[in-house]
Design an enzyme around this catalytic site. Structure first.
Site, PDB file in Angstrom:
ATOM      1  N   LEU A   8      -2.742  13.424  63.868  1.00  0.00           N
ATOM      2  CA  LEU A   8      -4.108  13.779  64.233  1.00  0.00           C
ATOM      3  C   LEU A   8      -4.982  13.700  62.985  1.00  0.00           C
ATOM      4  O   LEU A   8      -4.855  14.515  62.069  1.00  0.00           O
ATOM      5  CB  LEU A   8      -4.149  15.181  64.832  1.00  0.00           C
ATOM      6  N   ASP A   9      -5.880  12.725  62.959  1.00  0.00           N
ATOM      7  CA  ASP A   9      -6.661  12.449  61.767  1.00  0.00           C
ATOM      8  C   ASP A   9      -7.663  13.564  61.467  1.00  0.00           C
ATOM      9  O   ASP A   9      -8.395  14.025  62.358  1.00  0.00           O
ATOM     10  CB  ASP A   9      -7.408  11.119  61.966  1.00  0.00           C
ATOM     11  N   GLU A  50      -3.487  15.953  59.931  1.00  0.00           N
ATOM     12  CA  GLU A  50      -3.989  15.712  58.583  1.00  0.00           C
ATOM     13  C   GLU A  50      -5.105  16.716  58.362  1.00  0.00           C
ATOM     14  O   GLU A  50      -6.050  16.784  59.151  1.00  0.00           O
ATOM     15  CB  GLU A  50      -4.539  14.303  58.422  1.00  0.00           C
ATOM     16  N   ASP A  83      -0.958  16.866  51.087  1.00  0.00           N
ATOM     17  CA  ASP A  83      -1.537  16.151  49.950  1.00  0.00           C
ATOM     18  C   ASP A  83      -1.251  16.841  48.624  1.00  0.00           C
ATOM     19  O   ASP A  83      -1.178  16.177  47.577  1.00  0.00           O
ATOM     20  CB  ASP A  83      -3.050  16.000  50.138  1.00  0.00           C
ATOM     21  N   HIS A 141       1.757  15.344  47.105  1.00  0.00           N
ATOM     22  CA  HIS A 141       1.443  14.007  46.600  1.00  0.00           C
ATOM     23  C   HIS A 141       0.737  14.111  45.245  1.00  0.00           C
ATOM     24  O   HIS A 141       1.113  13.434  44.275  1.00  0.00           O
ATOM     25  CB  HIS A 141       0.546  13.251  47.576  1.00  0.00           C
ATOM     26  N   GLN A 187      -4.332   7.331  49.958  1.00  0.00           N
ATOM     27  CA  GLN A 187      -4.144   7.471  48.523  1.00  0.00           C
ATOM     28  C   GLN A 187      -4.134   6.126  47.802  1.00  0.00           C
ATOM     29  O   GLN A 187      -4.340   6.073  46.592  1.00  0.00           O
ATOM     30  CB  GLN A 187      -2.851   8.251  48.239  1.00  0.00           C
ATOM     31  N   ASN A 215      -8.192   4.252  49.307  1.00  0.00           N
ATOM     32  CA  ASN A 215      -9.425   4.899  48.889  1.00  0.00           C
ATOM     33  C   ASN A 215      -9.587   4.931  47.377  1.00  0.00           C
ATOM     34  O   ASN A 215     -10.466   5.624  46.863  1.00  0.00           O
ATOM     35  CB  ASN A 215      -9.519   6.303  49.485  1.00  0.00           C
TER      36      ASN A 215
END
Length: 576
Positions: free
Chosen positions: A243-244, A281, A306, A309, A378, A381
């Protein structure tokens, strides 16, 4: 007879055009209009509102063979086309995800071409294939987040029948299918929903007008979103949805849209007798998303992380710009590795405020967080869309992979990272409206001009070469040492239960900030990483299971070459 229905609560008259003939529709309670018309598969149809003679595509269009500005097509998946009756699904825990963009995964950029590469993913050890959005959007190529007809499958990829064949092929190989869906905004071209009803609000998020989730008429808009999600699960046999940007869903109702979606997904999973997974997300670092409904949360299965990351990337690469500012230390990496979020009620210098909340490690399993070194965001963008392979050594890439695949979190790879792909993944669009096309290109260049990039350096998203440059070069995968390392790491993860254990509490990390080495303990297994450009002496020894470069052991120490890792099993030698 085929039933046609559309929600148009403010219209005085609605007609449907089917195969060139126009028919009146009957109004029903709630703003719905219905008509039964003889129609054949493939017949084009659309709606005419009031006195406007413009034929609009169906908001719930099952197929758009002529693009998003054209009429819809009558279509239903062939129930006899399914070959996955024996498929029982996969739970999130224990899975390994692989994110890919269908248009750049293969030279052809279709579902059928992607099927030809599925055996590579099986050999790699992947268990879930995650597709970036495949809903219908304007133009031929796009990341997919500019979708405007959410129920239709992008025709150049192979349309709905192509997706059916792809899901069949994945399930036949034991691969689950996850699909990225976007419910927080609509693309700038081809969005006709506001002509039908109050789908949007005056409020805006980063990408455009917000969906109407809590104003007048929002019950039907919420149903539109939930039915779309359930369609992928039920009609296309998809196993998971990503789900964005759920932080952009502005919902002030007592039951948040995500909680409602989680409830309905759980009900459908019980009916289908296979697990259905919802992965958010979000940049909020809010554990409510993945807290069970019974414990007061939204009840989603997982979310992207994130923070991990950022912690891994900065520790290995040394980059500190933008939202990386608070990361980079091994202490930050250790904190995130063992507690899920780094910003958990702590100050974020990038945001200029306190951010996030801690995860209850006794309530939420680590498997609910997805860990990765690369994603479409990542990489794509960045100004040039350059992958880490463009500025890191293979040893550094191997260390990053080891940190993800040794972690208690659910690993996710991005297409091509397993062999250190040198092709970029750039931001590309193909808007047919010249005004939108020019604005997109100008906006992209202006965004990075603020960070010191000249306009000439930033790829034009509308240039077809930007899209073509982003396609994987599969020849790079041949005889790749990094690919062999990824396979070995995944194999070890699948054979050792300590590595699939989703509990955070037993995970222990120690490090030397100045010497730039770090050790992760998971039961009798240890991951030793040297993140420096010099060799490191780590006061531990053990039986070697897997290494990037050969490591020496002497005097109770393991001597690791620069930018390398080794995985040990505990022996009985005392610590130095």
């Amino acid at each position: 007879m085929t039933g046609f229905e559309v929600w148009a609560p403010t219209a005085e008259q609605v007609r449907v055009q089917v195969a060139g003939e126009i028919y009146a529709m009957v109004e029903h309670p709630g703003g719905w209009w219905r008509a039964g018309v003889a129609a054949a598969p493939g017949d084009r149809y659309g709606y005419l509102l009031d006195d406007d003679e413009t034929v609009l595509p169906d908001p719930r269009s099952p197929r758009q063979p002529d693009g998003v500005h054209a009429p819809s097509a009558v279509h239903a998946l062939d129930p006899e086309g399914w070959t996955d009756a024996a498929w029982t699904g996969r739970p999130l825990a224990g899975s390994i995800f692989y994110e890919l963009h269908l248009g750049t995964f293969t030279p052809e950029g279709t579902f059928d071409a992607a099927v030809e590469r599925l055996d590579h993913l099986v050999d790699l050890g992947v268990t879930v294939v995650e597709l970036m959005p495949v809903n219908a959007f304007d133009g031929t190529h796009n990341w997919g987040y500019d979708g405007v007809l959410w129920y239709a499958v992008h025709e150049p990829y192979g349309g709905p029948d192509g997706l059916q064949r792809f899901v069949n092929a994945c399930h036949a190989r034991g691969l689950a299918v996850a699909l990225d869906v976007v419910h927080n905004h609509l693309g700038p071209s081809g969005n006709y929903l506001p002509r039908f009803g109050p789908y949007l609000t005056e409020g805006r998020n980063t990408w455009g007008q917000s969906l109407n989730l809590d104003g007048p008429g929002s019950d039907t808009v919420r149903r539109y979103i939930i039915d779309n999600a359930l369609r992928w699960f039920r009609d296309f046999h998809v196993d998971a949805l990503r789900l964005d940007a759920v932080h952009a869903l502005a919902d002030r109702t007592a039951t948040h849209l995500l909680a409602e979606l989680a409830d309905e997904t759980a009900a459908l999973a019980a009916h289908l007798r296979r697990p259905l997974t919802l992965i958010a997300e979000s940049d909020l670092n809010d554990p409510r998303l993945i807290t069970p409904r019974a414990a007061g949360g939204y009840g989603l299965t997982g979310q992207w992380n994130d923070d991990l990351h950022h912690a891994i990337h900065t520790a290995v690469s040394g980059e500190r710009q933008g939202y990386y500012a608070d990361f980079g230390s091994l202490a930050a990496l250790a904190q995130t590795y063992t507690h899920g979020f780094f910003h958990a009620g702590t100050y974020s210098s990038f945001r200029g405020r306190t951010h996030g909340r801690p995860i209850d490690r006794n309530l939420i399993p680590a498997s609910a967080l997805l860990a990765y070194t690369c994603t479409h965001d990542q990489i794509g963008n960045r100004a040039l869309g350059d992958r880490p392979s463009a500025y890191l050594t293979d040893g550094q890439l191997a260390v990053k992979a080891a940190l993800v695949l040794f972690s208690p979190y659910t690993p996710m790879l991005f297409m091509g990272e397993e062999w250190g792909a040198r092709t970029p993944f750039q931001f590309f669009t193909s808007h047919t409206d010249p005004v939108i096309a020019a604005a997109t290109a100008a906006g992209r260049k202006a965004e990075f001009a603020d960070h010191g990039w000249s306009a000439g350096e930033v790829p034009d998203p509308q240039d077809p070469q930007t899209f073509l440059r982003s396609k994987l070069d599969w020849k790079e995968s041949e005889n790749s040492r990094l690919l062999a390392c990824y396979r070995a790491l995944i194999s070890l993860r699948r054979t050792r239960s300590e590595l699939s254990d989703p509990r955070l509490e037993p995970v222990r990390v120690e490090f030397d900030e100045s010497a730039r080495w770090l050790v992760v303990h998971r039961g009798p297994l240890r991951l030793l990483c040297n993140l420096s450009a010099d060799r490191a002496e780590i006061p531990l020894t053990g039986a070697d299971l897997l290494s990037w470069e050969p490591a020496e052991q002497r005097s109770g120490h393991t001597i690791l070459p620069a930018h390398s890792f080794t995985i040990h099993e505990t022996d009985q030698l005392a610590r130095a």
